[in-house]
Motif scaffolding. Structure first.
Motif, short mmCIF file in Angstrom:
data_model
loop_
_atom_site.label_atom_id
_atom_site.label_comp_id
_atom_site.label_asym_id
_atom_site.label_seq_id
_atom_site.Cartn_x
_atom_site.Cartn_y
_atom_site.Cartn_z
N GLN A 293 0.84 -1.02 0.09
CA GLN A 293 -0.18 0.09 -0.05
C GLN A 293 0.90 1.31 -0.06
OE1 GLN A 293 -3.40 0.09 -0.32
NE2 GLN A 293 -2.94 -2.01 -0.70
N LYS A 294 2.19 1.20 0.59
CA LYS A 294 2.95 2.37 0.89
C LYS A 294 3.34 2.67 -0.73
CE LYS A 294 7.28 3.77 2.86
NZ LYS A 294 8.22 3.63 3.80
N LYS A 295 3.69 1.68 -1.22
CA LYS A 295 4.01 1.73 -2.98
C LYS A 295 3.12 2.43 -3.72
CE LYS A 295 7.20 -1.91 -3.20
NZ LYS A 295 7.26 -3.29 -3.66
N PRO B 201 1.20 6.10 -1.49
CA PRO B 201 1.96 6.73 -0.61
C PRO B 201 1.40 7.95 0.02
CG PRO B 201 2.66 7.10 -2.85
CD PRO B 201 1.75 6.23 -2.92
N LYS B 202 0.42 8.51 -0.51
CA LYS B 202 -0.11 9.85 0.22
C LYS B 202 -1.30 9.49 1.12
CE LYS B 202 1.21 13.67 -2.17
NZ LYS B 202 2.51 13.59 -1.50
N GLN B 203 -1.66 8.09 1.19
CA GLN B 203 -2.68 7.74 2.23
C GLN B 203 -2.36 7.56 3.69
OE1 GLN B 203 -5.34 4.84 0.52
NE2 GLN B 203 -6.24 6.04 -0.99
N LEU B 204 -3.50 7.62 4.37
CA LEU B 204 -3.30 7.09 6.10
C LEU B 204 -3.46 5.60 6.16
CD1 LEU B 204 -5.02 10.18 7.40
CD2 LEU B 204 -2.67 10.15 7.04
N ILE B 205 -2.81 5.32 7.07
CA ILE B 205 -2.99 3.94 7.53
C ILE B 205 -4.55 3.39 7.26
CG2 ILE B 205 -2.68 1.91 9.40
CD1 ILE B 205 -0.13 3.52 10.08
N ARG B 206 -5.19 4.26 8.32
CA ARG B 206 -6.59 3.79 8.44
C ARG B 206 -7.53 3.88 7.27
NH1 ARG B 206 -6.65 8.78 11.39
NH2 ARG B 206 -7.47 10.46 9.92
N THR B 207 -7.04 4.83 6.25
CA THR B 207 -7.60 4.89 4.94
C THR B 207 -7.51 3.61 4.21
OG1 THR B 207 -7.04 6.96 5.08
CG2 THR B 207 -8.10 6.43 3.05
N VAL B 208 -6.16 3.05 3.90
CA VAL B 208 -5.85 1.91 3.25
C VAL B 208 -6.50 0.60 3.80
CG1 VAL B 208 -3.96 2.95 2.07
CG2 VAL B 208 -3.68 1.64 4.28
N LEU B 209 -6.39 0.62 5.07
CA LEU B 209 -7.18 -0.42 5.87
C LEU B 209 -8.95 -0.38 5.63
CD1 LEU B 209 -5.34 -0.73 9.35
CD2 LEU B 209 -5.10 -2.10 7.31
N ASP C 121 -10.50 1.39 3.14
CA ASP C 121 -10.56 1.28 1.63
C ASP C 121 -10.51 -0.07 1.20
OD1 ASP C 121 -11.41 3.69 2.07
OD2 ASP C 121 -9.92 4.65 0.81
N HIS C 122 -9.47 -0.78 1.62
CA HIS C 122 -9.03 -1.89 0.85
C HIS C 122 -9.42 -3.37 1.63
CE1 HIS C 122 -7.21 0.55 -2.13
NE2 HIS C 122 -6.67 1.32 -0.83
N ILE C 123 -9.46 -3.29 2.72
CA ILE C 123 -10.09 -4.58 3.37
C ILE C 123 -11.00 -4.13 4.56
CG2 ILE C 123 -8.04 -6.25 2.68
CD1 ILE C 123 -6.69 -5.35 5.35
N GLY C 124 -10.86 -3.12 5.14
CA GLY C 124 -11.51 -2.85 6.30
C GLY C 124 -12.90 -3.08 6.21
N ALA C 125 -13.82 -2.59 5.30
CA ALA C 125 -14.99 -2.45 5.15
C ALA C 125 -15.55 -4.01 5.21
CB ALA C 125 -15.34 -1.71 4.02
N ALA C 126 -14.82 -5.00 4.49
CA ALA C 126 -15.18 -6.34 4.35
C ALA C 126 -15.02 -7.20 5.52
CB ALA C 126 -14.32 -6.63 3.05
#
Ligand code: FDA
Length: 442
Positions: A311-313, A316-324, A326-331
């Motif tokens: 996700q960092k790659k 790079p501009k996103q926050l940890i909570r956002t990637v979590l 957006d990409h897996i958290g909701a599911a």
């Protein structure tokens, strides 16, 4: 053993003829202490062989734990019964009984009684209607085989007869309470004799349901040792910051892998106002000792260190909570959980873009998300535990018959023994199987 043909008649012998308060002597082939799952199953098995059986219980009702089991639907067995589902100081002890009375045998009986049942996840079998169906089946079989069940009876003394021919029990039966009854008529003393004595008093869990340590006392009286007992299949409790955080998530449940160095379970965890519960935690509690940490893999399907690095790659501009999120958290994880986890695990980098977080720190967080380390302050204890770990040591008990190797004709069955099953119908299968093998020989 006294064969059915030569067994003594059940005679009531008035020691002092004409005196109503005098203790009476009753003779049985078999006396079983405890009208719970194992005691009733042993009783009906022995009854079928023509043995004259008395079951004694201090409670006012037989099978109270059966009635409350499985949320009132009784998870009476499991499609997959194997010795690995049981804990004991001797992991081989349960094998013989479990192989002689199978889950299929019990399922056959349930089917014969036309009790509707269904399978839930992991092979667990539950009644469709009520746990009472199972209890009534056992009581009907007991009645059909002339088993006597005597409730509200406490045992004062147990003595072995000379030459090991049996036992004498002094008991007190509480009379049905009536208004203005004189004190001396509230209970009556009896002397009972039997050839075989079966201890089926269960464990220490849920004292309000009649659980006592009486079986352990009897075992010790005859020279057996007790493997230290503790609450099993029980929720964990926490104090401090973690305790408050868990409380704030009360009601939330999702699938995790709960593990420690001994075992892992991929099952739901449930946050409660008292701590962590749900099948994952209950199962793990059987393998936990006070002071040890437990680990929770919050994202069981993902290597989180690798995920965060990727996700960092990518972002790079996103926050940890956002990637979590957006990409897996909701599911996988409810939003509420994510913000609590952020407070606990990455508060210091909560507002930092991924690009500005060191790879090493991200990797550490990833590892934590796959192995969240928590140290419970304890468990909810016997008040809510489904089982008791430990109990009568199996080293001096025959695994084939459950007979004591120290005192002839004395037997231990069910949860009083140092055999503890997993969640999922395993404890009842142990009660049926151990009750059956003893019932075949008493
Ligand atoms: P059990 O506890 O059934 O019976 C012991 C009997 O001895 C009781 O009737 C008690 O009154 C009596 N007794 C105790 N001391 C005595 C004394 N001093 N004098 C006379 N009588 C005495 N398991 C499973 O496989 N599936 C499930 O769904 C559940 N669900 C579940 C829910 C809850 C809330 C609990 C607490 C437990 C379960 N269990 C379970 C576990 C299961 O109930 C348990 O393992 C069995 O009932 C054990 O059977 P026993 O016959 O050994 O003891």
């Amino acid at each position: 053993h006294i064969s059915p043909n030569t067994s003594p008649k059940i005679d009531t012998v008035q020691n002092h003829a004409g005196s109503t308060n005098a203790p009476s002597t009753l003779a049985y082939d078999v006396i079983i202490i405890g009208a719970g799952a194992s005691g009733l199953f042993c009783a009906l098995t022995a009854g079928k062989r023509g043995r004259r059986v008395l079951v004694i219980d201090h409670a006012n009702k037989a099978g109270k734990k059966i009635l409350m089991s499985g949320g009132g639907r009784c998870n009476f067995t499991n499609y997959d019964i194997e010795p690995k589902h049981y804990l004991s100081s001797n992991p081989h002890f349960c094998k013989s009984a479990l192989s002689r009375y199978l889950n299929w045998d019990f399922i056959g009986m349930v089917s014969q009684y036309q009790i509707p049942y269904h399978e839930r996840e992991h092979g667990q079998l539950f009644c469709d209607t009520s746990a009472n169906d199972i209890l009534q089946m056992l009581l009907t079989e007991c009645r059909a085989n002339q088993v006597t069940i005597q409730l509200k009876t406490t045992i004062q003394q147990i003595q072995a007869l000379p030459d090991n021919t049996g036992f004498v029990l002094t008991v007190n039966q509480q009379a049905n309470q009536q208004a203005n009854q004189p004190a001396n008529q509230k209970s009556s003393e009896q002397t009972l004799t039997c050839h075989s004595l079966v201890v089926a008093t269960g464990g220490l869990s849920i004292p309000t349901m009649g659980a006592t340590g009486f079986g352990y006392q009897v075992a010790q009286q005859f020279g057996h040792t007790i493997v230290p007992t503790s609450a099993g299949l029980v929720p964990f409790t926490f104090t401090d910051k973690i305790g408050d955080a868990i409380k704030s998530l009360s009601g939330v449940s999702f699938e995790v892998i709960a593990f420690n160095e001994r075992i892992s379970f991929r099952l739901p965890v449930l946050f409660t106002h008292r701590g962590l519960s749900g099948p994952a935690m209950l199962q793990l509690s059987n393998y936990w000792q006070v002071g040890e940490p437990i680990f929770i893999n919050l994202f069981p399907s993902l290597d989180m260190a690798a995920f965060l690095a990727e996700q960092k790659k990518q972002h790079p501009k996103q926050l940890i909570r956002t990637v979590l999120n957006d990409h897996i958290g909701a599911a996988t994880l409810p939003k509420k959980v994510m913000s609590t986890l952020q407070n606990l695990l990455w508060q210091d980098m909560a507002e930092t873009e991924l690009a500005n977080i060191k790879d090493e720190k991200l990797a550490q967080l990833g590892e934590q998300l796959n192995a969240w380390r928590l140290t419970p302050s304890g468990t909810e204890g016997y008040r809510t535990a489904e089982v008791t770990r430990g109990g009568v040591a199996t080293d001096k008990v025959s695994s084939k018959t459950m007979q004591s190797q120290l005192q002839p004709n004395l037997y231990f069955i069910g949860e009083v023994l140092d055999v503890t099953g997993w969640l999922g119908g395993y404890n009842f299968q142990w009660a049926w199987a151990s009750g059956f093998v003893a019932g075949e020989v008493v």
